[in-house]
Design an enzyme around this catalytic site. Structure first.
Site, PDB file in Angstrom:
ATOM      1  N   GLN A 102      -9.846  -4.354   7.391  1.00  0.00           N
ATOM      2  CA  GLN A 102      -8.729  -3.617   8.208  1.00  0.00           C
ATOM      3  C   GLN A 102      -9.208  -1.853   9.773  1.00  0.00           C
ATOM      4  O   GLN A 102      -8.534  -1.644  10.444  1.00  0.00           O
ATOM      5  CB  GLN A 102      -7.300  -3.059   8.198  1.00  0.00           C
ATOM      6  CG  GLN A 102      -6.593  -4.385   8.138  1.00  0.00           C
ATOM      7  CD  GLN A 102      -5.352  -4.287   7.160  1.00  0.00           C
ATOM      8  OE1 GLN A 102      -4.205  -4.089   8.442  1.00  0.00           O
ATOM      9  NE2 GLN A 102      -5.036  -4.277   6.454  1.00  0.00           N
ATOM     10  N   LYS A 157       0.389  -1.190  -0.140  1.00  0.00           N
ATOM     11  CA  LYS A 157      -0.480  -0.338  -0.056  1.00  0.00           C
ATOM     12  C   LYS A 157       0.907   1.406   0.117  1.00  0.00           C
ATOM     13  O   LYS A 157       0.969   1.617  -1.074  1.00  0.00           O
ATOM     14  CB  LYS A 157      -1.167  -0.010   1.035  1.00  0.00           C
ATOM     15  CG  LYS A 157      -1.973   1.324   1.252  1.00  0.00           C
ATOM     16  CD  LYS A 157      -1.997   0.987   2.795  1.00  0.00           C
ATOM     17  CE  LYS A 157      -0.931   1.639   3.615  1.00  0.00           C
ATOM     18  NZ  LYS A 157      -1.310   1.521   5.290  1.00  0.00           N
ATOM     19  N   THR A 158       1.474   0.928   1.080  1.00  0.00           N
ATOM     20  CA  THR A 158       2.542   2.775   1.540  1.00  0.00           C
ATOM     21  C   THR A 158       3.567   2.997  -0.321  1.00  0.00           C
ATOM     22  O   THR A 158       3.570   4.013  -0.687  1.00  0.00           O
ATOM     23  CB  THR A 158       3.113   2.036   2.460  1.00  0.00           C
ATOM     24  OG1 THR A 158       3.468   2.405   3.464  1.00  0.00           O
ATOM     25  CG2 THR A 158       4.094   3.681   3.401  1.00  0.00           C
ATOM     26  N   ARG A 201      -0.563  -9.950  10.595  1.00  0.00           N
ATOM     27  CA  ARG A 201       0.721  -9.309  11.388  1.00  0.00           C
ATOM     28  C   ARG A 201       1.775 -10.327  11.055  1.00  0.00           C
ATOM     29  O   ARG A 201       3.211 -10.135  11.027  1.00  0.00           O
ATOM     30  CB  ARG A 201       1.055  -8.688  13.089  1.00  0.00           C
ATOM     31  CG  ARG A 201      -0.291  -7.962  12.704  1.00  0.00           C
ATOM     32  CD  ARG A 201       0.399  -6.548  12.022  1.00  0.00           C
ATOM     33  NE  ARG A 201      -1.057  -6.552  10.861  1.00  0.00           N
ATOM     34  CZ  ARG A 201      -1.329  -6.146   9.850  1.00  0.00           C
ATOM     35  NH1 ARG A 201       0.225  -5.207  10.028  1.00  0.00           N
ATOM     36  NH2 ARG A 201      -1.775  -6.155   9.351  1.00  0.00           N
ATOM     37  N   ASP A 233      -4.497   8.224   3.026  1.00  0.00           N
ATOM     38  CA  ASP A 233      -3.722   6.991   3.417  1.00  0.00           C
ATOM     39  C   ASP A 233      -4.644   6.265   4.204  1.00  0.00           C
ATOM     40  O   ASP A 233      -5.238   7.142   4.909  1.00  0.00           O
ATOM     41  CB  ASP A 233      -2.228   6.857   3.829  1.00  0.00           C
ATOM     42  CG  ASP A 233      -1.753   5.613   4.525  1.00  0.00           C
ATOM     43  OD1 ASP A 233      -2.121   4.645   3.947  1.00  0.00           O
ATOM     44  OD2 ASP A 233      -0.725   6.002   5.263  1.00  0.00           O
ATOM     45  N   GLU A 234      -4.871   5.246   4.591  1.00  0.00           N
ATOM     46  CA  GLU A 234      -5.764   4.714   5.971  1.00  0.00           C
ATOM     47  C   GLU A 234      -7.237   5.318   5.491  1.00  0.00           C
ATOM     48  O   GLU A 234      -7.662   5.745   6.507  1.00  0.00           O
ATOM     49  CB  GLU A 234      -5.457   4.495   6.862  1.00  0.00           C
ATOM     50  CG  GLU A 234      -4.065   3.892   6.748  1.00  0.00           C
ATOM     51  CD  GLU A 234      -3.666   2.679   7.537  1.00  0.00           C
ATOM     52  OE1 GLU A 234      -4.609   2.037   7.212  1.00  0.00           O
ATOM     53  OE2 GLU A 234      -2.502   2.150   7.730  1.00  0.00           O
TER      54      GLU A 234
END
Length: 705
Positions: A248, A33-34, A587, A217-218
């Site tokens: 998420q 994503k980043t 994770r 973002d997010e």
DNA sequence: TGGCCGAGACTTTTT
DNA sequence: GTCTCGGCCA
């Protein structure tokens, strides 16, 4: 065409090179994503679609913003310093500093953190003679922040009874008080920025014309106000590139609205929804477990993670007798992993609530394993730091009542409650700040005024680190801690504050006091120092979001804990708990452990919980059960087979819980016996005290209001 | 003014 | 179980 695009998969490439339209990127955990976000910006700049100035990049955390900028400057030879890439709060702060007049704020306005805010509210309520039993200050704070997060002022709040009228009144008074003092809370930064843009057409069109590309973002974590803010800046022309993962979304309790993702598609006429589903982090056993869990949620946009990395190891599931046993198991496994050569910092111990860390810490400590717990006090939240910052804030803006009250008698200078009450009386009478009232006083308060004035003079022309030195010494703070028995750590922290100032000045060109104070408020610092040492990572699932580890232990997988009892009553709450589980599972890169305990000590009571329903949602073939050890360790009588069968909404029982029974009516649980034929003792309001076998008696949890 | 004691809370917390 | 807060006392 250029190497910044090298190595992207098809979907990533498609997202990065989208034309100038609004788009929603559904980015699964570990899907890069980043990378997509930063490469998109780099690509836009490189192809000449936009200059660095025309980009607005918004994140939630300072860490994420920093990460984006670092990656960006490694991709392109540009100076990222002036770019508008930052957190919602950071960017709004920047806007408000630049346009403080239009925003109707003083030049040197200061930022209140949650603790500061609470103290303003408490003080105000005392002044207004509001009963803090009826209106707990924390709740008032939630009310105010909740309102602002939705974009509301007191004037637009509904009031339907005495209670809500009072809340609204406190809200209005609170805002007025902040305005008088020249301070702004976190939510205020956003709301004020939004209102200013909405009110001032010239400013609005200036920024709308400037930022033709907006990247977020997010996105699943945005609240209503943030959404409106984005909408306002986007206007009708600009392209919003929203990256997020509805699976998420775990911050609804802070006002995050997953629904913004659906609204976004409508409101921004989104034609492109790109799903990034290839995961570069985990083996597929882990991903399949995550997929199976999250598939149970009804309310989602839909997405399935996959990897090219192969099955990997099965997920290990441990059935513990109690919480100590669970911790012991984790210690044993960690030691084994350590022998295999896994670094401790690559191992995370996750739990739903902070209270669970204690037992783990105890076991780790006894075993001599180094660990690091996230989530305690942060650097800028420590009291000695807040004290010295308070002096600095007074130097910059003496009208800041919170800071004045914090230090007017610290170190002690004989200004007692009575003196302060009198001072507050005067300030209230004249409708001014405490500082203005203090200027008219004599005696000890005048002494304090003189001290602040001297500090102001002494700080003139000094560099930031020197100012720190002057303030901590002349205020008597340093001397106070030096004479304190346990003061060494505090002195060390004061020194660290000077260091922080040195770094701050070096890293940025900013050198002004207000910049540093803002920095201290918006970036509260590391949770715990000492990151260099190889140590196990202990944290809540919330804190683990965005991180990854070689091995992850998820402990306390029991009904009542995960899902948490306070979230399992309604469908939305339960779905969010499931997303939390999804975050936790994703994770892990290589190895994943689940554990649950048959009984555990919680809130000073032994509680008997059945395994989490989320465990049932995982296909058996992905699991490896590790029960044998416990059966050997504990005698037959104490050990009962793990409960595997259970009806859909089995509650967990605890002493003091309100329950109801078809025949006996409402009652309260007095005692509990676990084991094969668990029973509870209930005191019924009408039928007296009875023991009931849980297997037969149909007890129901009393619905909360 | 500081320290001691009892009551009550107690899910998560990017800024 | 353990922390925080507020009240009360020396």
């Amino acid at each position: 065409m250029s190497d910044i695009l090298a190595g992207l998969n098809d979907k990533q490439l498609q997202a990065v090179t989208l034309p100038r339209t609004s788009a929603l990127i559904l980015a699964g955990a570990g899907s890069g994503k980043t990378r997509v976000l930063t490469t998109r910006i780099a690509w836009l700049i490189q192809t000449g679609a936009i200059s660095p100035n025309g980009v607005l990049g918004v994140t939630f955390t300072n860490k994420a913003a920093k990460e984006m900028l670092t990656r960006l400057s490694s991709m392109l030879p540009i100076n990222t310093r002036g770019m508008w890439v930052g957190t919602f709060h950071g960017l709004c702060n920047r806007f408000l500093r630049a346009h403080h007049r239009e925003a109707r704020l003083p030049t040197m306005f200061q930022i209140l953190d949650i603790a500061d805010q609470l103290s303003v509210i408490k003080r105000l309520m005392k002044q207004m003679n509001v009963d803090d039993e009826k209106y707990p200050p924390k709740q008032v704070q939630n009310y105010i922040n909740g309102a602002k997060d939705e974009g509301f002022r007191a004037s637009s709040m509904d009031a339907y009874d005495k209670h809500s009228e009072k809340l609204r009144e406190i809200f209005a008074e609170y805002d007025a008080q902040c305005q008088r003092e020249g301070v702004a809370d976190f939510a205020e930064l956003l709301l004020r920025c939004f209102e200013t843009l909405a009110r001032e057409p010239a400013l609005r069109s200036h920024y709308q014309e400037r930022f033709s590309y907006i990247l977020v973002d997010e996105f699943q974590d945005t609240n209503r106000l943030q959404y409106q803010w984005l909408k306002l800046l986007a206007g009708s022309q600009n392209a919003v590139f929203a990256v997020g993962d509805d699976d998420q979304s775990i911050y609804s309790f802070r006002g995050a609205r997953v629904g913004n993702m659906q609204d976004f598609q409508q409101d921004f006429d989104v034609k492109e929804v790109i799903k990034l589903e290839q995961n570069y982090r985990s083996h597929s056993n882990i991903l399949n477990a995550a997929n199976a869990i999250i598939a149970q949620n009804k309310n989602r946009l839909g997405k399935n993670l996959w990897t090219a990395a192969g099955d990997g190891e099965p997920i290990r599931l441990f059935d513990a007798y109690n919480d100590t046993d669970e911790a012991g198991f984790i210690v044993d496994e960690v030691k084994a992993l350590q022998k295999e050569g896994v670094e401790l910092q690559e191992i995370a111990l996750l739990y739903r609530s902070n209270a669970q860390s204690r037992i783990l810490e105890h076991a780790l400590f006894s075993a001599g394993l180094p660990y690091r717990v996230y989530g305690g006090l942060r650097f800028f939240e420590r009291s000695e730091i807040k004290h010295s910052l308070a002096y600095l804030r007074l130097v910059s803006n003496p009208d800041d009542d919170v800071s004045l009250l914090r230090v007017i008698n610290f170190p002690a200078r004989g200004i007692g409650t009575r003196g302060l009450e009198q001072l507050q009386e005067v300030a209230r009478g004249q409708n001014t700040t405490l500082w203005q009232a203090a200027l008219q006083q004599s005696g000890k308060i005048a002494g304090f005024v003189a001290l602040i004035k001297i500090l102001q003079e002494q700080c003139q022309g000094l560099k930031l680190p020197e100012m720190m030195d002057v303030v901590t010494s002349m205020s008597g703070l340093r001397a106070h801690y030096q004479s304190e028995k346990e003061g060494e750590d505090r002195i060390a922290n004061l020194d660290e504050l000077v260091n922080a100032a040195v770094t701050f000045v070096q890293e940025r060109d900013e050198n002004t006091l207000i910049d540093f104070l803002t920095f201290a408020s918006l970036e509260a610092g590391e949770h715990q120092a000492d990151p260099g040492r190889d140590a196990l990572q202990l944290m809540t699932v919330h804190a683990a979001k965005g991180l990854e580890f070689h091995t992850v232990f998820i402990s306390g997988l029991e009904e009542g804990l995960c899902p948490h009892e306070q979230s399992m009553s309604d469908a939305n709450g339960l779905e969010e708990e499931r997303r939390l589980m999804y975050v936790a599972v994703t994770r892990a890169r290589r190895r994943l452990y689940f554990s649950h305990a048959q009984s555990r000590m919680l809130h000073g009571q032994v509680r008997y919980n059945i395994p989490s329903r989320f465990l049932d949602e995982i296909p058996e073939n992905l699991l490896k059960r590790l029960n044998t050890k416990v059966a050997q360790k504990y005698p037959e009588s104490a050990w009962t087979e793990p409960v595997t069968r259970r009806h859909e909404t089995t509650p967990t029982w605890r002493i003091g819980q309100n329950v109801s029974h078809a025949k006996f009516g409402a009652g309260v649980i007095l005692a509990y016996e676990g084991g094969a034929d668990a029973r509870v003792q209930v005191s019924f309001r009408l039928s007296g005290i009875k023991w009931l076998a849980l297997e037969y008696a149909k007890l129901e949890v009393e619905k909360r209001l």
